[in-house]
Write an enzyme that holds these catalytic residues in place. Structure first.
Site, PDB file in Angstrom:
ATOM      1  N   CYS A 111      -3.128  -0.615   6.976  1.00 45.48           N
ATOM      2  CA  CYS A 111      -3.724   0.006   5.796  1.00 45.48           C
ATOM      3  C   CYS A 111      -3.348   1.491   5.786  1.00 45.48           C
ATOM      4  O   CYS A 111      -3.018   2.056   6.832  1.00 45.48           O
ATOM      5  CB  CYS A 111      -5.251  -0.149   5.826  1.00 45.48           C
ATOM      6  SG  CYS A 111      -5.824  -1.790   5.304  1.00 45.48           S
ATOM      7  N   HIS A 125      -2.877  -8.109   7.112  1.00 45.01           N
ATOM      8  CA  HIS A 125      -2.349  -7.272   6.030  1.00 45.01           C
ATOM      9  C   HIS A 125      -0.964  -7.787   5.604  1.00 45.01           C
ATOM     10  O   HIS A 125      -0.127  -8.075   6.462  1.00 45.01           O
ATOM     11  CB  HIS A 125      -2.257  -5.820   6.530  1.00 45.01           C
ATOM     12  CG  HIS A 125      -2.085  -4.844   5.424  1.00 45.01           C
ATOM     13  ND1 HIS A 125      -3.066  -3.941   5.061  1.00 45.01           N
ATOM     14  CD2 HIS A 125      -1.042  -4.610   4.582  1.00 45.01           C
ATOM     15  CE1 HIS A 125      -2.624  -3.202   4.050  1.00 45.01           C
ATOM     16  NE2 HIS A 125      -1.395  -3.591   3.740  1.00 45.01           N
ATOM     17  N   HIS A 150       2.534  -8.273   5.221  1.00 45.40           N
ATOM     18  CA  HIS A 150       3.673  -7.568   5.805  1.00 45.40           C
ATOM     19  C   HIS A 150       4.724  -8.548   6.296  1.00 45.40           C
ATOM     20  O   HIS A 150       4.458  -9.731   6.491  1.00 45.40           O
ATOM     21  CB  HIS A 150       3.217  -6.689   6.986  1.00 45.40           C
ATOM     22  CG  HIS A 150       2.885  -7.461   8.223  1.00 45.40           C
ATOM     23  ND1 HIS A 150       1.759  -8.255   8.340  1.00 45.40           N
ATOM     24  CD2 HIS A 150       3.542  -7.598   9.402  1.00 45.40           C
ATOM     25  CE1 HIS A 150       1.733  -8.819   9.534  1.00 45.40           C
ATOM     26  NE2 HIS A 150       2.808  -8.444  10.206  1.00 45.40           N
TER      27      HIS A 150
END
Lengths: 415, 415
Positions: free
Chosen positions: A89, A239, A241
């Site tokens: 983040c 997240h 990615h």
């Protein structure tokens, strides 16, 4: 047939360094963000990826003639942190992450726990070609004395060819290369399938840029952009990615594909990749979706329950060679494929998405290879995964429980 | 150094048919059990493995030059049944299972959900060579008209070689072959690691017998004995069992090993397998355990966190070629390896155990190949598994987080 909507083609690129010297590169969708100037305030100690040579090792497996990466230091890597401690983040006051800026569009940085590292500076001092539509500036990758020494110790032959006679059973090399992380969005709870076509275009520009940049670094033979999605296949960070690996050898699968393409051409045929795409178009039964510039189909000999290949209609060797039209048309088609996969199971399945590109700087291979993306769903039915057990892991024989034509039909009907 | 204790060398073999015609073979540790005469009382319908030709298909993957098995009918296979419905336990009154007898030592039968089937009768009418120490009688495998027709439709070239020019992109073949299940013990709650050395000897006799019997069947090029252990890798039945596949082609990994061995010999060296074992013995750092006839070591280029190779000290091409001494000495050493793996984690880890053997009936390959067993723990740390994600599944590049010398040391200390 999907009409490609043209996303913004302009990307602003800027790069900086993290506290331990690792490179970070922002790919912004608007100019003047100043993100690369934001300082990384963390104290990351001395064991930095940039300062050290590779502490991993390549070892030659004499029984099958392949290099294996032994990468012990990764056992300590971050493992499923809670969302409020996500290192991918943007940084917030009092909570610095891997990304110093307070927001980003797409960002790439060197992996803190790399299995390959220490690749040398670009052979071309300009730092490699950037994608046709990429703007902004870049600096050449730095190299430190430690990495230099590791490279010097790395005598011929290069990894990727067989070792000399004295080492046929026991060859080892420093695991030189580069591992980068690509964050697709600052939104922790999103996923690739939920990006806009414009954002996919920005990710594609980042992939193409990194392919070009890593491809000219000393010691790197092949660049691999991929995404592992889902805890079921060991993803340790939620997240959205992906990863980029610069390998110091041509990977076994790529070498096999090149061998097949060469044998096919020697046999008096045309180009294997062209003919395969033509064959799928003329058969038609396994085509999932297509537009003017891309075609997505389930291969006739699919290994995974739901496996889709995406080929550009006009063959190119790698991502940097994609024209502007094909770049613009990609997002629409790939998002369509991912949403069909979601639709199949009612929720996003775990998958691996792998870009196959020609080895870097190999003119003969570049003239033969056909860039493509391969999306492999690890799920075979609701609640049932495909495991790589005795036949696959032991013998390299793949057994697929889903008939490819049935998989294609379900994907055709999934939206 | 472990002293081999000599388990009983005599095995009594008898075979019968299940209700749908599949073959079942008992390997008894004492004579006169009469188990093969017990009738299978189930009504299994017409879709029998013995009556039908293969309904699976081999498809040629032109991008890498390998056959893939498309085996759709297996989606319906038995999935983690409760213990009181285990199909691998002996039958009890009112609850018939796959094994009609009320007990057994080791039993082998044709898989009810095979991905390969319909292999022809043995070329040798005697039904193939049985292991030196195996007694009892066996009948040649039958073949039905349906399987005959499938074989007739299977024109040259054989699977395993490249298809002819007209089929280079799309070759398909019936998935002829044979899949068998091996139950190691009637005790549902046991595991291979908890067998006695005598029982392991009986299992070894069964493996050797099936290797010889399947190896002479028409259409089978290679016999593969293996065990998948643990739900983590998709095992759908908990009862201690393994599998035997008769492949209609030489598997990719075996072909690679033969290619390496041939290149090594052409380079003026000796035998690759011999030299590898000699090299490991002289290095010593990765040896886990050994006795007079077997050596167990972690390979220098291990791909799995805890991977152990077991080689007989005297090289043989396959299990039937093992001498009586080596057969007797195997159980002790293998059980030692498995118990060390258990000790490492405090409980049995998921693993794959794979026997690598020379292709059947290939004299040149038999003179070069070195039989060995490879045990691969899928666990890398307590609660952490090794996943085959983007680098392994996408590119064939293995990244191992555990240094092989450290793995060997932990295994050395684990008992």
């Amino acid at each position: 047939m999907h009409e490609a909507t043209a996303p913004p083609a302009q990307v602003w690129k800027s790069s900086g360094r993290l506290a331990d010297g690792r490179e970070i590169i922002y790919f912004d969708e608007s100019p003047g963000s100043g993100r690369a100037q934001v300082r990384d305030t963390r104290d990351l100690g001395d064991s930095s990826a940039a300062a050290a040579g590779p502490d991993s090792e390549l070892r030659w497996d004499p029984l099958v003639g392949e290099w294996v990466v032994i990468a012990a230091q990764r056992q300590g890597r971050t493992f499923l942190p809670p969302a409020d401690q996500c290192p991918l983040c943007p940084s917030r006051p009092g909570r610095p992450t891997e990304i110093p800026a307070d927001s980003y569009d797409v960002v790439v940085f060197e992996n803190r726990f790399p299995s390959l590292r220490g690749a040398g500076p670009a052979q071309d001092a300009a730092g490699g070609v950037t994608g046709a539509a990429a703007g902004g500036v870049t600096g050449a990758a730095d190299i430190t004395p430690a990495a230099d020494a590791a490279l010097a110790a790395w005598s011929a032959p290069a990894a990727g060819t067989s070792p000399p006679a004295g080492e046929l059973l026991t060859a080892r090399r420093p695991a030189i290369g580069r591992c980068e992380v690509v964050c697709f969005t600052a939104d922790h709870d999103s996923a690739f399938a939920y990006l806009t076509p414009g954002r996919v275009r920005t990710v594609l520009e980042a992939w193409a840029d990194r392919t070009a940049a890593l491809g000219v670094m000393t010691g790197i033979r092949q660049v691999y952009c991929f995404e592992n999605k889902g805890e079921e296949i060991g993803v340790t960070l939620h997240h959205p990615h992906g990863q980029i690996y610069g390998f110091p050898f041509v990977t076994p699968r790529t070498a096999q594909m090149l061998g097949q393409a060469q044998a096919y051409a020697r046999g008096g045929h045309g180009n294997l990749f062209d003919d395969l795409v033509r064959s799928e178009l003329s058969d038609g039964a396994r085509i999932v979706t297509r537009n003017e510039h891309w075609i997505a189909f389930v291969p006739a000999a699919a290994r995974w329950p739901y496996e889709v290949l995406l080929f550009p209609v006009r063959r190119v060797p790698d991502l940097p060679a994609l024209g502007d039209d094909a770049r613009s048309a990609f997002g629409d088609l790939y998002l369509d494929v991912l949403l069909r996969l979601n639709g199949l199971f009612g929720s996003p399945p775990p998958y691996i998405a792998a870009w196959y590109q020609a080895p870097a700087g190999d003119a003969a291979a570049r003239s033969e290879f056909g860039l493509h993306l391969r999306v492999m769903s690890v799920q075979r039915a609701p609640g049932k995964l495909k495991y790589l057990a005795g036949t696959e892991s032991g013998m390299g024989v793949w057994i697929n429980d889903v008939v490819p034509e049935a998989a294609a039909l379900r994907l055709q009907e999934a939206r």
